[in-house]
Design a protein around this motif. Structure first.
Motif, PDB file in Angstrom:
ATOM      1  N   ILE A 135       0.843  -1.201   0.000  1.00  3.29           N
ATOM      2  CA  ILE A 135       0.000   0.000   0.000  1.00  3.29           C
ATOM      3  C   ILE A 135       0.879   1.252   0.000  1.00  3.29           C
ATOM      4  O   ILE A 135       0.606   2.231  -0.703  1.00  3.29           O
ATOM      5  N   ALA A 136       1.958   1.216   0.793  1.00  2.00           N
ATOM      6  CA  ALA A 136       2.894   2.354   0.832  1.00  2.00           C
ATOM      7  C   ALA A 136       3.472   2.625  -0.554  1.00  2.00           C
ATOM      8  O   ALA A 136       3.584   3.782  -0.988  1.00  2.00           O
ATOM      9  N   ARG A 137       3.833   1.569  -1.274  1.00  2.00           N
ATOM     10  CA  ARG A 137       4.420   1.724  -2.613  1.00  2.00           C
ATOM     11  C   ARG A 137       3.443   2.402  -3.573  1.00  2.00           C
ATOM     12  O   ARG A 137       3.843   3.216  -4.414  1.00  2.00           O
ATOM     13  N   LEU A 138       2.153   2.080  -3.449  1.00  2.00           N
ATOM     14  CA  LEU A 138       1.144   2.714  -4.304  1.00  2.00           C
ATOM     15  C   LEU A 138       1.091   4.221  -4.082  1.00  2.00           C
ATOM     16  O   LEU A 138       0.758   4.984  -4.987  1.00  2.00           O
ATOM     17  N   TYR A 139       1.404   4.664  -2.877  1.00  2.00           N
ATOM     18  CA  TYR A 139       1.385   6.095  -2.548  1.00  2.00           C
ATOM     19  C   TYR A 139       2.759   6.737  -2.685  1.00  2.00           C
ATOM     20  O   TYR A 139       2.990   7.837  -2.172  1.00  2.00           O
ATOM     21  N   GLY A 140       3.654   6.051  -3.386  1.00  2.00           N
ATOM     22  CA  GLY A 140       4.966   6.622  -3.658  1.00  2.00           C
ATOM     23  C   GLY A 140       5.897   6.630  -2.467  1.00  2.00           C
ATOM     24  O   GLY A 140       6.846   7.416  -2.427  1.00  2.00           O
ATOM     25  N   VAL A 141       5.635   5.769  -1.475  1.00  2.00           N
ATOM     26  CA  VAL A 141       6.454   5.702  -0.262  1.00  2.00           C
ATOM     27  C   VAL A 141       7.207   4.384  -0.243  1.00  2.00           C
ATOM     28  O   VAL A 141       6.593   3.312  -0.342  1.00  2.00           O
ATOM     29  N   THR A 142       8.537   4.474  -0.142  1.00  2.00           N
ATOM     30  CA  THR A 142       9.346   3.267   0.004  1.00  2.00           C
ATOM     31  C   THR A 142       9.511   3.008   1.499  1.00  2.00           C
ATOM     32  O   THR A 142      10.249   3.712   2.188  1.00  2.00           O
ATOM     33  N   LEU A 143       8.797   2.000   1.994  1.00  2.00           N
ATOM     34  CA  LEU A 143       8.743   1.741   3.429  1.00  2.00           C
ATOM     35  C   LEU A 143       9.711   0.631   3.797  1.00  2.00           C
ATOM     36  O   LEU A 143       9.660  -0.469   3.245  1.00  2.00           O
ATOM     37  N   ASP A 144      10.597   0.959   4.733  1.00  3.11           N
ATOM     38  CA  ASP A 144      11.522  -0.046   5.242  1.00  3.11           C
ATOM     39  C   ASP A 144      10.745  -1.141   5.969  1.00  3.11           C
ATOM     40  O   ASP A 144       9.774  -0.873   6.670  1.00  3.11           O
ATOM     41  N   PHE A 145      11.198  -2.399   5.794  1.00  2.00           N
ATOM     42  CA  PHE A 145      10.452  -3.532   6.346  1.00  2.00           C
ATOM     43  C   PHE A 145      10.373  -3.438   7.872  1.00  2.00           C
ATOM     44  O   PHE A 145       9.358  -3.780   8.474  1.00  2.00           O
ATOM     45  N   ALA A 146      11.441  -2.963   8.509  1.00  2.00           N
ATOM     46  CA  ALA A 146      11.447  -2.836   9.968  1.00  2.00           C
ATOM     47  C   ALA A 146      10.415  -1.808  10.417  1.00  2.00           C
ATOM     48  O   ALA A 146       9.715  -2.000  11.425  1.00  2.00           O
ATOM     49  N   ILE A 147      10.310  -0.693   9.667  1.00  5.23           N
ATOM     50  CA  ILE A 147       9.312   0.334   9.999  1.00  5.23           C
ATOM     51  C   ILE A 147       7.908  -0.215   9.806  1.00  5.23           C
ATOM     52  O   ILE A 147       7.000   0.034  10.609  1.00  5.23           O
TER      53      ILE A 147
END
Length: 504
Positions: free
Chosen positions: A381-393
């Motif tokens: 979901i983060a990727r769809l909003y242009g956010v590269t989310l670290d797995f730990a976060i």
């Protein structure tokens, strides 16, 4: 030590002042023997002026410099504001460009692109776009005819004659800029066609730099409402009392006072003017036949004044506002697309995650809550909003969401709600497993929707925090219509397969 220094300085100044007074007194007595009194007084005043100028001259010059700078800044302030607004508009257009390239709907992307190109051209425009706006047959077309000196349109006393928005360009002698006049259909006309004409007129007015609102009498309540709506859009208005050739001098003055009184909080009195767009109408009197001439000098002078003082600012402000609207439209379209894609991701993980329970023994409530929050779903979901989310976060977010489910009692409430609904038509042998699996899918949906909100709000939970967001979606999705639809899908995807597995 400090007090001692102050007293020494004060004593020195007092001694110096006393010596000066005594010296002036001696000189005065001495000069009295040689000079008349008036000459002596003039000489003393001259000496005082020279001393005062020597002491305070630098300060005065500094004050004059500061005042001059302040006046210069006030003259430059509109220019500075225009450059700031223009820079903001250019920045918005860049964001729009990025947004439209992310849109999957090519028609929407093409429409945005064409409007963006138009606005880029508008930023370079020199002419002031002026819309002539008003009720049917208030004399809009006649007024434009006089302003342009051309025979345009038709005149009909019973109703408005303009069906389409027509453009005319004129050049005012005192300004380097041109004036684009747009004749619009009349407003407040009855019937379907009248409604369509009014929509066209309002659309043109919303894109104008300056609006001439033409009336031929006192304002009606509907006209006042339209006036306020145009001002709410940030538009500069000139209210024109037209057809003054049909009014007596006192009646004209009375109507102007009434209009200025009614609009005192909306329009500057300077922007409320009278005009006569009559075109060589014969007037018979005792002296013979004479022809009435149009009177538009006050109107043209006011337009010219606005064009010279505020033309650049009005154009940039208008284009900047249109850029803001286009930016919001591009954001809305992109968010709609992201929501649709994110819902597909949630749907995917809703039914994948049920395998956690199907293949295991009956877990504790905490295990269900943690299983419902799938870390990979959050990352997608983060990727769809242009956010590269670290797995730990992502795992930290998952953990906080799991604790929120338990602390708010949503997990227990959800199981109770789903259990009551499924108990009516689910076999006893599989009811426990079915409730757990369906609850897991339902919680996965709630949490996925919560993360959509989180990423839409630039990774912020808002004022009520994570608890407020998850509680909102819990209350929303337990409503009858949404819950019923979810249970119908769940019955086919969970209960029926469990029944078949039980038979085997």
């Amino acid at each position: 030590m400090k007090n001692k220094q102050v007293w020494v300085l004060f004593s020195f100044c007092l001694l110096f002042f006393t010596s000066c007074v005594q010296s002036i007194n001696r000189i005065t007595w001495y000069l009295q023997e040689f000079l008349p009194g008036w000459v002596l007084i003039a000489l003393l005043l001259l000496i005082l002026y020279v001393v005062a100028n020597g002491i305070f001259g630098i300060g005065c010059r500094d004050i004059q410099t500061r005042v001059a700078r302040g006046i210069n800044y006030l003259h430059r302030k509109p220019i500075i504001a225009s450059y700031t607004a223009k820079a903001t508009a250019i920045h918005k257009l860049k964001i729009i460009h990025n947004n439209l390239h992310q849109l999957q709907d090519k028609k929407q992307a093409e429409s945005l692109l064409q409007e963006k190109i138009r606005l880029e051209g508008e930023l370079k425009r020199r002419d002031l776009v002026t819309v002539v706006f008003g009720t049917g047959s208030s004399g809009k077309t006649s007024l434009i005819r006089v302003l342009t000196g051309k025979t345009i349109g038709t005149v009909n006393a019973s109703m408005g004659s303009t069906d389409n928005c027509l453009q005319y360009r004129i050049h005012l002698t005192k300004s380097e800029r041109g004036l684009i006049l747009i004749d619009t259909p009349g407003i407040l006309e009855s019937g379907y066609q009248g409604h369509i004409r009014e929509i066209k007129a309002r659309w043109e007015a919303s894109r104008a730099d300056l609006i001439l609102i033409v009336v031929d009498g006192d304002l009606r309540s509907q006209e006042e409402d339209i006036l306020q709506s145009l001002i709410a859009l940030g538009k500069r208005l000139i209210l024109v009392l037209n057809k003054c050739d049909l009014l007596g001098e006192h009646e004209e003055e009375y109507l102007l006072r009434e209009l200025r009184s009614k609009c005192r909080k909306l329009i500057s009195p300077l922007d409320i003017v009278s005009a006569s767009s009559v075109s060589e109408v014969p007037s018979i009197s005792a002296s013979g036949v004479s022809y009435l001439q149009p009177e538009i000098e006050r109107l043209t002078n006011r337009i010219t004044d606005i064009l010279l003082k505020d033309g650049e600012e009005l154009i940039i402000s208008n284009v900047s506002m249109q850029c803001e609207y286009l930016y919001e439209a591009s954001r809305w379209l992109l968010n709609q697309q992201r929501q649709i894609d994110a819902q597909k991701v949630i749907e995917h993980y809703m039914w994948i995650s049920v395998g956690v329970i199907v293949v295991s023994e009956i877990p504790s409530l905490e295990l269900i809550s943690m299983a419902a929050v799938n870390t990979r779903m959050v990352v997608e979901i983060a990727r769809l909003y242009g956010v590269t989310l670290d797995f730990a976060i992502a795992q930290a977010l998952v953990s906080s969401m799991g604790h929120a489910l338990v602390s708010l009692g949503i997990l227990k409430s959800g199981m109770s709600l789903i259990g009551s609904a499924l108990s009516l038509n689910t076999p006893i042998l599989i009811i426990s497993k079915a409730v757990q699996v369906v609850t897991l899918a339902w919680l996965t949906r709630l949490i996925g929707l919560s993360f959509i909100t989180y990423f839409e709000q630039k990774q912020e939970w808002g004022e009520e925090g994570i608890d407020g967001v998850i509680q909102y979606y819990f209350d929303l999705n337990k409503r009858d219509r949404l819950l019923k639809h979810f249970l119908e899908v769940s019955y086919n995807r969970v209960v029926e397969p469990l029944k078949m597995a039980q038979r085997k």
